[in-house]
Design a protein around this motif. Structure first.
Motif, PDB file in Angstrom:
ATOM      1  N   GLN A 244      72.275  29.976  30.741  1.00 59.33           N
ATOM      2  CA  GLN A 244      73.163  31.366  31.194  1.00 59.33           C
ATOM      3  C   GLN A 244      72.543  32.680  30.886  1.00 59.33           C
ATOM      4  O   GLN A 244      72.488  33.507  31.731  1.00 59.33           O
ATOM      5  N   ALA A 245      72.224  32.786  29.605  1.00 63.72           N
ATOM      6  CA  ALA A 245      71.475  33.876  29.170  1.00 63.72           C
ATOM      7  C   ALA A 245      69.988  34.219  29.825  1.00 63.72           C
ATOM      8  O   ALA A 245      69.894  35.513  30.407  1.00 63.72           O
ATOM      9  N   GLU A 246      69.559  33.259  29.954  1.00 62.73           N
ATOM     10  CA  GLU A 246      68.178  33.190  30.818  1.00 62.73           C
ATOM     11  C   GLU A 246      68.512  33.734  32.449  1.00 62.73           C
ATOM     12  O   GLU A 246      67.817  34.783  32.632  1.00 62.73           O
ATOM     13  N   GLY A 247      69.292  33.116  32.768  1.00 64.36           N
ATOM     14  CA  GLY A 247      69.830  33.379  34.447  1.00 64.36           C
ATOM     15  C   GLY A 247      70.178  34.911  34.285  1.00 64.36           C
ATOM     16  O   GLY A 247      69.776  35.492  35.374  1.00 64.36           O
ATOM     17  N   LEU A 248      71.042  35.404  33.493  1.00 66.86           N
ATOM     18  CA  LEU A 248      71.465  36.807  33.691  1.00 66.86           C
ATOM     19  C   LEU A 248      70.302  37.621  33.493  1.00 66.86           C
ATOM     20  O   LEU A 248      70.176  38.865  34.230  1.00 66.86           O
ATOM     21  N   GLY A 249      69.377  37.585  32.470  1.00 68.74           N
ATOM     22  CA  GLY A 249      68.096  38.416  32.357  1.00 68.74           C
ATOM     23  C   GLY A 249      67.525  38.388  33.559  1.00 68.74           C
ATOM     24  O   GLY A 249      66.731  39.400  33.877  1.00 68.74           O
ATOM     25  N   GLN A 250      67.257  37.257  34.250  1.00 71.31           N
ATOM     26  CA  GLN A 250      66.451  37.329  35.630  1.00 71.31           C
ATOM     27  C   GLN A 250      67.180  38.062  36.785  1.00 71.31           C
ATOM     28  O   GLN A 250      66.576  38.789  37.489  1.00 71.31           O
ATOM     29  N   LEU A 251      68.542  37.762  36.711  1.00 71.24           N
ATOM     30  CA  LEU A 251      69.319  38.619  37.678  1.00 71.24           C
ATOM     31  C   LEU A 251      69.093  40.134  37.566  1.00 71.24           C
ATOM     32  O   LEU A 251      69.392  41.111  38.327  1.00 71.24           O
ATOM     33  N   TYR A 252      69.327  40.480  36.236  1.00 69.48           N
ATOM     34  CA  TYR A 252      69.261  41.888  35.794  1.00 69.48           C
ATOM     35  C   TYR A 252      68.092  42.345  36.183  1.00 69.48           C
ATOM     36  O   TYR A 252      68.089  43.731  36.878  1.00 69.48           O
ATOM     37  N   ILE A 253      66.736  41.888  35.903  1.00 68.26           N
ATOM     38  CA  ILE A 253      65.647  42.641  36.379  1.00 68.26           C
ATOM     39  C   ILE A 253      65.449  42.657  37.900  1.00 68.26           C
ATOM     40  O   ILE A 253      65.171  43.463  38.593  1.00 68.26           O
ATOM     41  N   ARG A 254      65.923  41.430  38.497  1.00 70.18           N
ATOM     42  CA  ARG A 254      65.809  41.209  40.062  1.00 70.18           C
ATOM     43  C   ARG A 254      66.789  42.160  40.724  1.00 70.18           C
ATOM     44  O   ARG A 254      66.233  42.830  41.816  1.00 70.18           O
ATOM     45  N   LEU A 255      67.703  42.757  40.189  1.00 72.93           N
ATOM     46  CA  LEU A 255      68.348  43.389  40.993  1.00 72.93           C
ATOM     47  C   LEU A 255      68.520  45.021  40.597  1.00 72.93           C
ATOM     48  O   LEU A 255      68.631  45.814  41.527  1.00 72.93           O
ATOM     49  N   LEU A 256      68.142  45.248  39.588  1.00 74.42           N
ATOM     50  CA  LEU A 256      67.823  46.838  39.171  1.00 74.42           C
ATOM     51  C   LEU A 256      66.315  47.026  39.109  1.00 74.42           C
ATOM     52  O   LEU A 256      66.190  48.348  38.887  1.00 74.42           O
ATOM     53  N   THR A 257      65.424  46.175  39.486  1.00 80.14           N
ATOM     54  CA  THR A 257      63.885  46.821  39.781  1.00 80.14           C
ATOM     55  C   THR A 257      63.420  46.470  40.996  1.00 80.14           C
ATOM     56  O   THR A 257      64.066  45.459  41.673  1.00 80.14           O
ATOM     57  N   ASP A 258      62.222  46.669  41.481  1.00 76.69           N
ATOM     58  CA  ASP A 258      61.510  46.301  42.842  1.00 76.69           C
ATOM     59  C   ASP A 258      60.392  45.443  42.169  1.00 76.69           C
ATOM     60  O   ASP A 258      59.395  45.129  42.966  1.00 76.69           O
ATOM     61  N   ASN A 259      60.479  44.890  41.026  1.00 77.89           N
ATOM     62  CA  ASN A 259      59.276  44.350  40.628  1.00 77.89           C
ATOM     63  C   ASN A 259      59.002  43.131  41.017  1.00 77.89           C
ATOM     64  O   ASN A 259      57.662  42.723  41.388  1.00 77.89           O
ATOM     65  N   PHE A 260      59.799  42.378  41.409  1.00 80.32           N
ATOM     66  CA  PHE A 260      59.547  41.113  42.271  1.00 80.32           C
ATOM     67  C   PHE A 260      58.932  41.219  43.408  1.00 80.32           C
ATOM     68  O   PHE A 260      57.858  40.539  43.875  1.00 80.32           O
ATOM     69  N   ASP A 261      59.437  42.114  44.283  1.00 84.92           N
ATOM     70  CA  ASP A 261      58.805  42.354  45.497  1.00 84.92           C
ATOM     71  C   ASP A 261      57.353  42.909  45.355  1.00 84.92           C
ATOM     72  O   ASP A 261      56.638  42.899  46.269  1.00 84.92           O
ATOM     73  N   ALA A 265      53.925  41.293  46.675  1.00 84.31           N
ATOM     74  CA  ALA A 265      53.291  42.183  47.846  1.00 84.31           C
ATOM     75  C   ALA A 265      51.865  42.179  47.404  1.00 84.31           C
ATOM     76  O   ALA A 265      50.851  42.391  47.965  1.00 84.31           O
ATOM     77  N   ALA A 266      51.758  42.289  45.886  1.00 88.19           N
ATOM     78  CA  ALA A 266      50.360  42.599  45.152  1.00 88.19           C
ATOM     79  C   ALA A 266      49.497  41.329  45.332  1.00 88.19           C
ATOM     80  O   ALA A 266      48.363  41.332  45.673  1.00 88.19           O
ATOM     81  N   ARG A 267      50.213  40.227  45.134  1.00 82.94           N
ATOM     82  CA  ARG A 267      49.420  39.026  45.570  1.00 82.94           C
ATOM     83  C   ARG A 267      48.957  38.816  46.966  1.00 82.94           C
ATOM     84  O   ARG A 267      47.829  38.213  47.224  1.00 82.94           O
ATOM     85  N   ALA A 268      49.799  39.249  47.798  1.00 85.83           N
ATOM     86  CA  ALA A 268      49.252  39.297  49.192  1.00 85.83           C
ATOM     87  C   ALA A 268      48.151  40.034  49.650  1.00 85.83           C
ATOM     88  O   ALA A 268      47.468  39.932  50.470  1.00 85.83           O
ATOM     89  N   GLN A 269      48.423  41.305  49.117  1.00 81.03           N
ATOM     90  CA  GLN A 269      47.100  42.225  49.127  1.00 81.03           C
ATOM     91  C   GLN A 269      45.932  42.109  48.423  1.00 81.03           C
ATOM     92  O   GLN A 269      45.115  42.950  48.211  1.00 81.03           O
ATOM     93  N   GLN A 270      45.918  41.091  47.402  1.00 79.90           N
ATOM     94  CA  GLN A 270      44.863  40.731  46.410  1.00 79.90           C
ATOM     95  C   GLN A 270      44.657  41.997  45.510  1.00 79.90           C
ATOM     96  O   GLN A 270      43.374  42.287  45.482  1.00 79.90           O
ATOM     97  N   ARG A 271      45.683  42.505  44.874  1.00 83.75           N
ATOM     98  CA  ARG A 271      45.356  43.543  43.993  1.00 83.75           C
ATOM     99  C   ARG A 271      46.267  43.540  42.846  1.00 83.75           C
ATOM    100  O   ARG A 271      47.341  42.843  42.928  1.00 83.75           O
ATOM    101  N   PRO A 272      46.122  44.396  41.558  1.00 83.49           N
ATOM    102  CA  PRO A 272      47.056  44.210  40.539  1.00 83.49           C
ATOM    103  C   PRO A 272      48.299  44.732  40.942  1.00 83.49           C
ATOM    104  O   PRO A 272      48.484  45.832  41.665  1.00 83.49           O
ATOM    105  N   PRO A 273      49.423  44.238  40.224  1.00 83.72           N
ATOM    106  CA  PRO A 273      50.797  44.843  40.688  1.00 83.72           C
ATOM    107  C   PRO A 273      51.284  45.931  39.624  1.00 83.72           C
ATOM    108  O   PRO A 273      50.438  46.151  38.905  1.00 83.72           O
TER     109      PRO A 273
END
Length: 285
Positions: A244-261, A265-273
């Motif tokens: 549960q703690a792990e899941g909350l951490g993932q949700l926290y970053i997924r919802l409050l940052t654009d880092n996953f997107d 995008a960086a992988r699709a464009q073959q560049r460093p994120p």
């Protein structure tokens, strides 16, 4: 090179260097005593760690020792001065002394940044505890490790060693090393998982700094929450609670940052994120 504290007419006992924009190297600088854990060294070390924890330009820390030792543990010849003990009786003085050392070990765990131990030489007794309290350990091939308390007629359990060592290498090996007091060289340390890898002495610091640079390239909340959940997992009463703690951490970053997107995008464009700390980062973050 910045000094954290300085003895009168002598070199600083703890050094803080910035070899890279987001990486700090903390060096125990008492090579003539193999960086033993005298209070004159441990008190400024704690101060240095506290300062770095709230230095938001630092995203990874490397801890190492000057000379041929990482840390040889207790200093039986020159233990230094314990602060704030005037008027205490001997038993309470001993308790306060242990508390000073405990606080250093706990500070390493509680740092916001991951800590990489660059174990350049002997890590004995409390020095082994210092290394184990770091998040990652890289060793010089000249390094060796010893749980020394049993050799000195004491218990080998000190400064969290009986908690940290079994979690690092398993119970059977931990029992053996703590009850026999034998040395573990760098090759064996790598084989049993006490360190991540063993490298040539000349390469040690560069390898650790480069690892810190890589860690610093990821998002700050991602780094900090990963460290927190790894340590909390070692303390977890149940796997379900930890998940549960792990899941909350993932949700926290997924919802409050654009880092996953950004990563996708960086992988699709073959560049460093290029990661940020929130959806609307302030300039410089």
């Amino acid at each position: 090179m910045l000094s954290v504290t300085e003895q009168q007419n002598s070199a600083p006992l703890v050094l803080v260097d910035r070899p890279s924009e987001h990486v700090a190297v903390v060096t125990l600088n008492r090579p003539e005593r193999m960086n033993s854990m005298a209070f004159d060294v441990m008190v400024p070390l704690k101060s240095a760690l506290d300062e770095l924890s709230y230095d938001n330009s630092v995203r990874a820390i490397v801890l190492t020792g000057a000379g041929r030792g990482f840390s040889s543990g207790a200093d039986h010849k020159s233990a230094g001065s314990v602060p704030h003990v005037d008027g205490l009786t001997r038993p309470t003085y001993a308790l306060r002394s242990m508390e000073v050392l405990d606080d250093v070990i706990l500070a390493l765990r509680k740092l916001h940044q991951p800590v990489i131990a660059a174990v350049n030489g002997a890590a004995i007794g409390g020095g082994l505890c210092l290394a184990l309290a770091c998040d990652i350990r890289i060793a010089s091939v000249e390094a060796y490790f010893r749980a020394a308390g049993i050799n000195n007629g004491l218990t080998a359990s000190e400064l969290g060693l009986s908690y940290l060592l079994p979690r690092a290498i398993g119970t059977s090996r931990a029992f053996e090393l703590m009850l026999t007091g034998r040395d573990v060289d760098a090759e064996e340390a790598e084989r049993i998982g006490l360190v991540s890898r063993a490298v040539a002495p000349a390469e040690l610091l560069a390898v650790c700094v480069q690892m810190g640079v890589r860690i610093a390239s990821f998002s700050r909340p991602g780094i900090e929450l990963t460290k927190r959940t790894l340590w909390s997992g070692l303390d977890a009463g149940s796997m379900e609670a930890h998940m549960q703690a792990e899941g909350l951490g993932q949700l926290y970053i997924r919802l409050l940052t654009d880092n996953f997107d950004e990563a996708v995008a960086a992988r699709a464009q073959q560049r460093p994120p290029v990661f940020t700390d929130d959806k609307n980062p302030r300039p410089g973050n």
